[in-house]
Design an enzyme around this catalytic site. Sequence first.
Site: not given
Ligand code: AMP
Length: 394
Positions: A35, A196, A352, A375
């Site tokens: 950054r 999520k 990220g 974000g």
């Molecule tokens: P996000 O912040 O929603 O983009 O989520 C990122 C996180 O999603 C990372 O830390 C990954 O480890 C997690 N992730 C990806 N695939 C899976 C999965 N199948 N089950 C649980 N966590 C996951």
Amino acid sequence: MKLLKDINLKNKKVLVRVDFNVPLNKKKEVTDNTRIFAAKPTIDHIIQNQGVCILMTHLGRPEGKNRKLSIEHILDEVQKTLNRDVIFVNDCIGEKVKKAADSLKLGQVLLLENLRFYKQEAQGEEVFAKNLADIAEVYVNDAFGVSHRRHASTVAVAKYFQEKCAGLLLEQEKKAINQFLESKQHPVTAIIGGAKVSSKIPVIKNLLSSVDNLLIGGGMAYTFIKSKGGDVGKSIFEPDMIGICKELLIEATNKGVLLVLPEDVLAADKFDNNAQTRMLNASNIENGWMGLDIGEKTQKIFNKTINESKTILWNGPLGVFEMESFSKGTKAIAEAVVETTKKGSFSLVGGGDSVAALKKFNLVDKVSYVSTGGGAMLESLEGKTLPGIIALSK
Ligand code: AMP
């Protein structure tokens, strides 16, 4: 919105909002200077054009003046990365700051204390913003990563300046996102992953108007699979989102977008790198098992689409890439994006975790553009104009 090149900076004090919210280790050393490096072109430009450069940033989420999150900890790294003398002042408003700004010599840079030491920053408070503005004649926003926030230093401050503009990083980020959203180079493919689904719904909704293919992986895929009546075992999913996922699947069909969900997954008996694993059908995951990565068949299907695409967005890992055992799917997709980029396609990677994945696989410099915003990038992809960008045009 004006750009840096539109403004005469000579002998002017220029207040630049940068995003130096860098990660620190236990010894308070900067572990990733991306950054800081990203703001260097703007800072160099201001100095080359004989402006006086004053930098303001936040670091972490301090509650009050928490010395553990003082900007002093990053001063050495900022000097090293910018390759310049940087003077630090332990406040961001008031007489001390004014004096330091007045005594700056050409070529020197002034770095202010953590903006979030004042709660008024996150509240977007006007008087605090006016105090920030008091020391300079030009305002530059180069903090893309916080431009979705209505904070004092990103929004309220702008109204106190006649002369204000976007920095080079902000300009570049905006350009890359527009290049994706408005691309005429088809097929256009978005790869969306992460944990999520709820945080990505507005993005997916907006992308259905501009993409040809939408490849969905990661934890968020299981809510979609569930909405089609699949069994996902103990994989993560969001029950409240099943209805909206169903609607999105219908909308994709109506709009002629090919929305592709995983066909197979690498499932584990627990959330652990050393868990027992099995390759399972993504819609038929047995009780007691959870999908933690996309399977080999899915990787092949996704790779084929990526290979044929001329414009690509990748946001979010396809599995729990932080654990070696579940990183293969994300790595395969990252490599496919790199291969397609080599053939001349445009690829934008952001969020990220996808950037962290690119770093892990040493592929950061092998895609067309890596966004510094999480974000802020998501909100831009939702089709919104960020408050920090609107403030520059008022
Ligand atoms: P996000 O912040 O929603 O983009 O989520 C990122 C996180 O999603 C990372 O830390 C990954 O480890 C997690 N992730 C990806 N695939 C899976 C999965 N199948 N089950 C649980 N966590 C996951």
